[in-house]
Design a protein around this motif. Sequence first.
Motif, short mmCIF file in Angstrom:
data_model
loop_
_atom_site.label_atom_id
_atom_site.label_comp_id
_atom_site.label_asym_id
_atom_site.label_seq_id
_atom_site.Cartn_x
_atom_site.Cartn_y
_atom_site.Cartn_z
N GLN A 43 -7.20 2.15 -5.33
CA GLN A 43 -8.38 1.12 -4.42
C GLN A 43 -8.36 -0.02 -4.46
N THR B 212 -7.11 1.37 0.35
CA THR B 212 -6.70 1.93 -0.22
C THR B 212 -5.23 0.50 -0.26
N GLN C 105 -7.96 8.38 4.88
CA GLN C 105 -9.21 7.24 4.53
C GLN C 105 -10.63 7.10 5.39
N TYR D 3 -10.50 8.05 -0.41
CA TYR D 3 -9.48 8.92 0.06
C TYR D 3 -9.15 10.37 -0.13
#
Lengths: 193, 193
Positions: free
Chosen positions: B27, B41, A86, A79
């Motif tokens: 995550q 995420t 992402q 991220y």
Amino acid sequence: MSLAPWRSHLARALHRNRSLVYARYLQLATIRVDGRPANRTVVFRGFLDDTDRLKFVTDSRSQKALEIDRQPWGEACWYFPETREQYRILGKLTLVGENYPDPALQKARQISWQELSDAARLQFAGPHPGEPRADAEAFAPPPPDPIQPLSHFCLLLLQPEQVDILELRGEPQNRCLYWVDGDGNWSAEAVNP
Amino acid sequence: MSLAPWRSHLARALHRNRSLVYARYLQLATIRVDGRPANRTVVFRGFLDDTDRLKFVTDSRSQKALEIDRQPWGEACWYFPETREQYRILGKLTLVGENYPDPALQKARQISWQELSDAARLQFAGPHPGEPRADAEAFAPPPPDPIQPLSHFCLLLLQPEQVDILELRGEPQNRCLYWVDGDGNWSAEAVNP
């Protein structure tokens, strides 16, 4: 060999997030020996030469190394806070340890060791990861040789087979899937976020 | 029920990192239907009432929901940039969808829907995630009812069974493992980083 089409996007993300040291941290999921998932933060160490293989380093005494030995698939989730992107990178992992037979990868392992900071190298000289906390003196080892890697130092490579890029900033968000065939040719498709 | 011993550490980490909106992003690793790992995420939405179960939200049309239906284990990896701490939280996932039988969890699902921002709710009204990109009008749906969840809205709960906290700031780094027994009693042990 030409670079994969997602590489230019990733290069731009790395550049735009360069003010954040932790923009080079990502989470790597693997499968535990008992079949459950594992997930931990790793540091991106660049690409291997002119390939698309991502480089990380690890300790052969860690659970991660044991897991990869048995089940080589991994998915990295990366991220980027600054650009709100992402990257999910699914691929096969290769653990290049002391006895890995390929001389070119042994050379790459040695270079990765040499590129570490003194503090990072010192961590590999510490006591066995995950075991009950050792005495203080075990954490003050003599600095290891900066040229020749310690025996349990491993280079870890991730060979991407599928990359899923999600841009959270869009309205609507953009998402693109990339995948590679057996001949190394990449395809891409825009998908719904 | 008393809170788990790692909860006070996590509360402090959340507080100290509160200036970063993405300190609430983590995550989540699961297992794909084909046995390979998946990682993405997710946004931490707090704890369920007075339990240790972490709340997230997801779409029943997503791959994640399919995966969890088949294999309920997950590991969250949560990195706090400001304090340089990593939390690895291994546990079982529960997907509370439209037909989940427990009325208390149905209520919690409804509250989670109501607590979302308008923009977050609107995403659930969009086209099927992961399918080929839909036309622009599919991304401009009428705003959904803010009270009653859309049918594919799911509350996702993670019940921790093992928590591994690593403090990168220490010299040497501190790492502590927590695990729970069948009666809900937590144990802890300091281990080598």
